[in-house]
Scaffold this active site. Structure first.
Site, PDB file in Angstrom:
ATOM      1  N   ARG A 156      -1.684 -26.288  22.904  1.00 17.57           N
ATOM      2  CA  ARG A 156      -2.941 -27.015  22.678  1.00 17.57           C
ATOM      3  C   ARG A 156      -3.048 -27.392  21.202  1.00 17.57           C
ATOM      4  O   ARG A 156      -2.298 -26.905  20.353  1.00 17.57           O
ATOM      5  CB  ARG A 156      -4.147 -26.155  23.077  1.00 17.57           C
ATOM      6  N   GLY A 157      -4.037 -28.230  20.900  1.00 15.24           N
ATOM      7  CA  GLY A 157      -4.333 -28.517  19.515  1.00 15.24           C
ATOM      8  C   GLY A 157      -5.024 -27.329  18.859  1.00 15.24           C
ATOM      9  O   GLY A 157      -5.473 -26.398  19.526  1.00 15.24           O
ATOM     10  N   GLY A 158      -5.087 -27.364  17.540  1.00 13.83           N
ATOM     11  CA  GLY A 158      -5.849 -26.353  16.814  1.00 13.83           C
ATOM     12  C   GLY A 158      -5.015 -25.191  16.324  1.00 13.83           C
ATOM     13  O   GLY A 158      -3.798 -25.138  16.483  1.00 13.83           O
ATOM     14  N   GLN A 159      -5.710 -24.230  15.716  1.00 12.60           N
ATOM     15  CA  GLN A 159      -5.083 -23.077  15.094  1.00 12.60           C
ATOM     16  C   GLN A 159      -5.205 -21.860  16.016  1.00 12.60           C
ATOM     17  O   GLN A 159      -5.131 -21.993  17.221  1.00 12.60           O
ATOM     18  CB  GLN A 159      -5.751 -22.832  13.731  1.00 12.60           C
TER      19      GLN A 159
ATOM     20  N   THR B  31      -7.067 -18.578  17.799  1.00 14.75           N
ATOM     21  CA  THR B  31      -8.363 -18.073  18.242  1.00 14.75           C
ATOM     22  C   THR B  31      -8.143 -16.809  19.063  1.00 14.75           C
ATOM     23  O   THR B  31      -7.012 -16.415  19.336  1.00 14.75           O
ATOM     24  CB  THR B  31      -9.154 -19.125  19.038  1.00 14.75           C
ATOM     25  N   TYR B  32      -9.252 -16.198  19.439  1.00 17.91           N
ATOM     26  CA  TYR B  32      -9.207 -14.956  20.218  1.00 17.91           C
ATOM     27  C   TYR B  32      -9.923 -15.164  21.541  1.00 17.91           C
ATOM     28  O   TYR B  32     -10.983 -15.797  21.595  1.00 17.91           O
ATOM     29  CB  TYR B  32      -9.891 -13.824  19.438  1.00 17.91           C
ATOM     30  N   HIS B  33      -9.341 -14.632  22.617  1.00 16.68           N
ATOM     31  CA  HIS B  33     -10.006 -14.559  23.914  1.00 16.68           C
ATOM     32  C   HIS B  33     -10.090 -13.098  24.327  1.00 16.68           C
ATOM     33  O   HIS B  33      -9.156 -12.322  24.075  1.00 16.68           O
ATOM     34  CB  HIS B  33      -9.221 -15.322  24.984  1.00 16.68           C
TER      35      HIS B  33
ATOM     36  N   ALA C 238     -13.987 -22.194  24.841  1.00 16.88           N
ATOM     37  CA  ALA C 238     -14.280 -20.757  24.944  1.00 16.88           C
ATOM     38  C   ALA C 238     -15.625 -20.504  24.287  1.00 16.88           C
ATOM     39  O   ALA C 238     -15.818 -20.836  23.115  1.00 16.88           O
ATOM     40  CB  ALA C 238     -13.189 -19.939  24.261  1.00 16.88           C
TER      41      ALA C 238
ATOM     42  N   CYS D  73      -9.664 -20.420  14.017  1.00 18.72           N
ATOM     43  CA  CYS D  73      -9.449 -21.865  13.959  1.00 18.72           C
ATOM     44  C   CYS D  73      -8.943 -22.313  12.590  1.00 18.72           C
ATOM     45  O   CYS D  73      -9.085 -23.477  12.215  1.00 18.72           O
ATOM     46  CB  CYS D  73     -10.721 -22.623  14.345  1.00 18.72           C
TER      47      CYS D  73
END
EC number: 2.3.1.181
Length: 235
Positions: free
Chosen positions: A83-86, A88-90, A165, A181
């Site tokens: 995906r795009g972006g930096q 992250t946490y889920h 999210a 991000c």
């Protein structure tokens, strides 16, 4: 033979259709591979879908991800994704919605879809008197300069996957192990601390109605579990 008007009517009907798929709690990699398969196998006879899920703890690093933004991942798995972006946490207590939309059929671009998703989140939070907003220079949704929802999409064959999210009622401390991000010191916030939804089911109900509205979906169906590979994801 199908007449052009019949084909056009069918395409327009599919443009109005949306499957809401409840996945409950499921491993990130399993869902990621399923949405890639869904996107690779879909065609013009495939309805758009939203997948609702919670993931066990995981850091995901987008295509632009830089290793220095993973400060102290510790015992939490790191998955590099498309995906795009930096980074992250889920984790449990966070609502994740994967957005599988045929953009060409909807006649919208990816930037319009990003805005639509952000507006849906803002509207859902406004229902709870939470003053949320989007930023032109930083995708996602914010409250008092703290991030409440993250966004990352990929488009393949004119169709989107990955999604959003929203922090609902979770342990936010893993965000301290990363630069969320790619922004050092970016604070995260969640709906449960703002008199908003206390669980992902309530958050899902609030958000999905606005997504349905802004996607102009008039033919909505609900399913549980990942798509059955045998039906090739067609209606």
């Amino acid at each position: 033979m199908h007449s052009n008007s019949t084909i056009e009517k069918s395409v327009n009907s599919l443009a109005d259709s949306l499957v809401i798929r409840q996945l409950n709690t499921m491993d990130y990699s399993q869902v990621w591979h399923a949405m890639k398969d869904f996107t690779d196998n879909r065609d013009d006879t495939t309805a758009d879908e939203l997948w609702l899920v919670e993931h066990p703890a995981v850091f995901t690093q987008g295509q632009a991800g830089k290793a220095e933004h993973l400060l102290v991942p510790g015992d939490i798995e790191v998955v590099k994704v498309d995906r795009g972006g930096q980074v992250t946490y889920h984790g449990p207590g966070q609502l994740v919605v994967y957005v599988m939309i045929n953009l060409r059929r909807k006649k919208i671009g990816v930037r319009q879809l990003v805005t639509l998703i952000e507006n849906s989140i803002v509207s859902a939070l406004t229902d709870y008197d939470i003053a949320a907003y989007a930023k032109a220079d930083a995708p996602g949704v914010y409250v008092d300069e703290k991030k409440i929802a993250s966004l990352g999409l990929r488009v393949r064959k004119g169709c989107s996957f990955h999604g959003l999210a929203m922090n609902v009622n979770m342990d936010l401390s893993p965000f301290l192990r990363i630069n969320p991000c790619g922004y050092a010191g970016l604070e995260m916030v969640q709906t449960a601390d703002l008199q908003g939804p206390k669980d992902t089911a309530s958050a899902s109900t609030a958000l999905v109605k606005h997504l349905i509205n802004l996607l102009k979906a008039n033919n909505v169906s609900h399913q549980v579990g990942l798509p059955n590979e045998n039906n090739k994801y067609h209606e």
